[in-house]
Design an enzyme around this catalytic site. Sequence first.
Site, PDB file in Angstrom:
ATOM      1  N   GLU A   1      74.313  65.521  65.002  1.00 34.64           N
ATOM      2  CA  GLU A   1      75.449  64.648  64.707  1.00 34.64           C
ATOM      3  C   GLU A   1      75.443  63.387  65.575  1.00 34.64           C
ATOM      4  O   GLU A   1      76.475  62.749  65.775  1.00 34.64           O
ATOM      5  CB  GLU A   1      76.757  65.432  64.856  1.00 34.64           C
TER       6      GLU A   1
ATOM      7  N   SER B   1      79.616  69.110  60.418  1.00 30.48           N
ATOM      8  CA  SER B   1      79.344  68.153  59.341  1.00 30.48           C
ATOM      9  C   SER B   1      78.673  68.786  58.133  1.00 30.48           C
ATOM     10  O   SER B   1      77.821  68.176  57.487  1.00 30.48           O
ATOM     11  CB  SER B   1      78.494  66.991  59.857  1.00 30.48           C
TER      12      SER B   1
ATOM     13  N   TYR C   1      81.465  66.202  49.844  1.00 36.11           N
ATOM     14  CA  TYR C   1      80.716  65.601  50.942  1.00 36.11           C
ATOM     15  C   TYR C   1      79.941  64.351  50.592  1.00 36.11           C
ATOM     16  O   TYR C   1      79.295  63.768  51.442  1.00 36.11           O
ATOM     17  CB  TYR C   1      79.842  66.656  51.620  1.00 36.11           C
TER      18      TYR C   1
ATOM     19  N   ARG D   1      90.695  69.618  65.673  1.00 36.56           N
ATOM     20  CA  ARG D   1      90.976  69.589  64.232  1.00 36.56           C
ATOM     21  C   ARG D   1      90.659  70.963  63.670  1.00 36.56           C
ATOM     22  O   ARG D   1      89.557  71.473  63.856  1.00 36.56           O
ATOM     23  CB  ARG D   1      90.131  68.536  63.523  1.00 36.56           C
TER      24      ARG D   1
ATOM     25  N   ASP E   1      90.107  73.291  60.465  1.00 35.20           N
ATOM     26  CA  ASP E   1      89.775  73.210  59.039  1.00 35.20           C
ATOM     27  C   ASP E   1      90.258  74.473  58.341  1.00 35.20           C
ATOM     28  O   ASP E   1      89.947  75.589  58.763  1.00 35.20           O
ATOM     29  CB  ASP E   1      88.260  73.039  58.852  1.00 35.20           C
TER      30      ASP E   1
ATOM     31  N   GLU F   1      87.480  77.046  60.667  1.00 30.96           N
ATOM     32  CA  GLU F   1      86.918  76.748  61.985  1.00 30.96           C
ATOM     33  C   GLU F   1      87.827  75.803  62.752  1.00 30.96           C
ATOM     34  O   GLU F   1      88.722  75.183  62.185  1.00 30.96           O
ATOM     35  CB  GLU F   1      85.538  76.094  61.832  1.00 30.96           C
TER      36      GLU F   1
ATOM     37  N   ASN G   1      87.456  72.485  65.379  1.00 27.69           N
ATOM     38  CA  ASN G   1      86.542  71.480  65.933  1.00 27.69           C
ATOM     39  C   ASN G   1      87.124  70.946  67.234  1.00 27.69           C
ATOM     40  O   ASN G   1      88.173  70.300  67.224  1.00 27.69           O
ATOM     41  CB  ASN G   1      86.374  70.340  64.933  1.00 27.69           C
TER      42      ASN G   1
ATOM     43  N   GLY H   1      85.711  64.010  64.711  1.00 26.33           N
ATOM     44  CA  GLY H   1      85.243  62.620  64.588  1.00 26.33           C
ATOM     45  C   GLY H   1      86.325  61.618  64.972  1.00 26.33           C
ATOM     46  O   GLY H   1      87.513  61.847  64.757  1.00 26.33           O
TER      47      GLY H   1
END
Length: 307
Positions: free
Chosen positions: A14, A150, A216, A255, A257, A271, A273, A277
């Site tokens: 990433e 990602s 995506y 964050r 998800d 998950e 994060n 981002g």
Amino acid sequence: MSRVAVLQGGQSLERQVSLRSGARVIDALHRLGHDVVPVDAGQDLVVRLRDAAPDVAFIALHGRDGEDGTVQELLELIGIPYTGSGISACIQSFDKVLAKHRLVDAGIPTPDFFAFTEAAFKGLGAAQALPEIEQRLDFPIVIKPAGQGSALGIRFADNAGAVPAALLAAFSYDSKVLLERFVQGPDLAISVLDGVALPVVEAVPVGERYDFEARYNIGQTEFVCPAQLPDGVTERAQELAVRVWEVLGLRGMARIDVMLSEETGELFVLEANAIPGLTDTSLLPQAAEAAGIDYDALIQRLLDLAA
Ligand SMILES: Nc1ncnc2c1ncn2[C@@H]1O[C@H](COP(=O)(O)OP(=O)(O)O)[C@@H](O)[C@H]1O
Ligand SMILES: [Mg+2]
């Protein structure tokens, strides 16, 4: 004014996203009047940090090293305060299998799953257990590496024939993979800032297709914030995100998800994060904006929360 080292780039898959997050963070820090030292996280990381002697490190790294507790461990050793979560929360969030076990133990809904290492397939004949797994999870089965972001290495197997290739693909990213029950419904992202959930972002596909590719591919997904959801779903999603935050011991920002099941209206956590981002189009800055916190204020807030 503080002297801030912005850790960006790095060697994870990433890297490119991280460079974009870092560039935005650096611009904001300049506007806020700080003294900024950009650091590409490579072999000279420790030396550069010692030389720069910043008051605080802003970690704008994503994926391995930056998000899995490694860089946090080094910063603690050198004695530099840093943004975001501590070592233990990073380790537990980055490993999706570990995170899901913590969630299950805490009674937080996450899609059913089984997880195996490559060693279990090679040395213990785990492949012989695939029929039972397939029966328990139903098709399509989601197969993903334990530690990646990602959407890298994620495959959806529609039938038993597709499972081996999907496993192989996931094993090219990590030595541990999980097979997970598919949840049909919209993707929700709930950002949490200092323990408080921000407005929910919903990924809405443009056009008729509602599949993984659509979500995506740039231009095929629109992110709506605040999400327009059925009664009560926003509140439930936000409460759930804060529980995840607490269970994993996250700090600063995160964050979470989540998938909303179209069929039952249930929410399932995919998950957490630890370093979401921070680019122009990223979801945490969007959610903060919707809550009346502009980008620069968000960055200053994260600096203030650095431990
Ligand atoms: N169990 C699942 N059911 C349906 N879609 C899933 C499932 N797991 C992952 N996905 C899709 O793949 C995306 C990425 O999965 P996630 O677990 O969040 O991994 P990462 O974001 O780290 O790549 C999700 O946002 C979702 O669109
Ligand atoms: Mg995700």
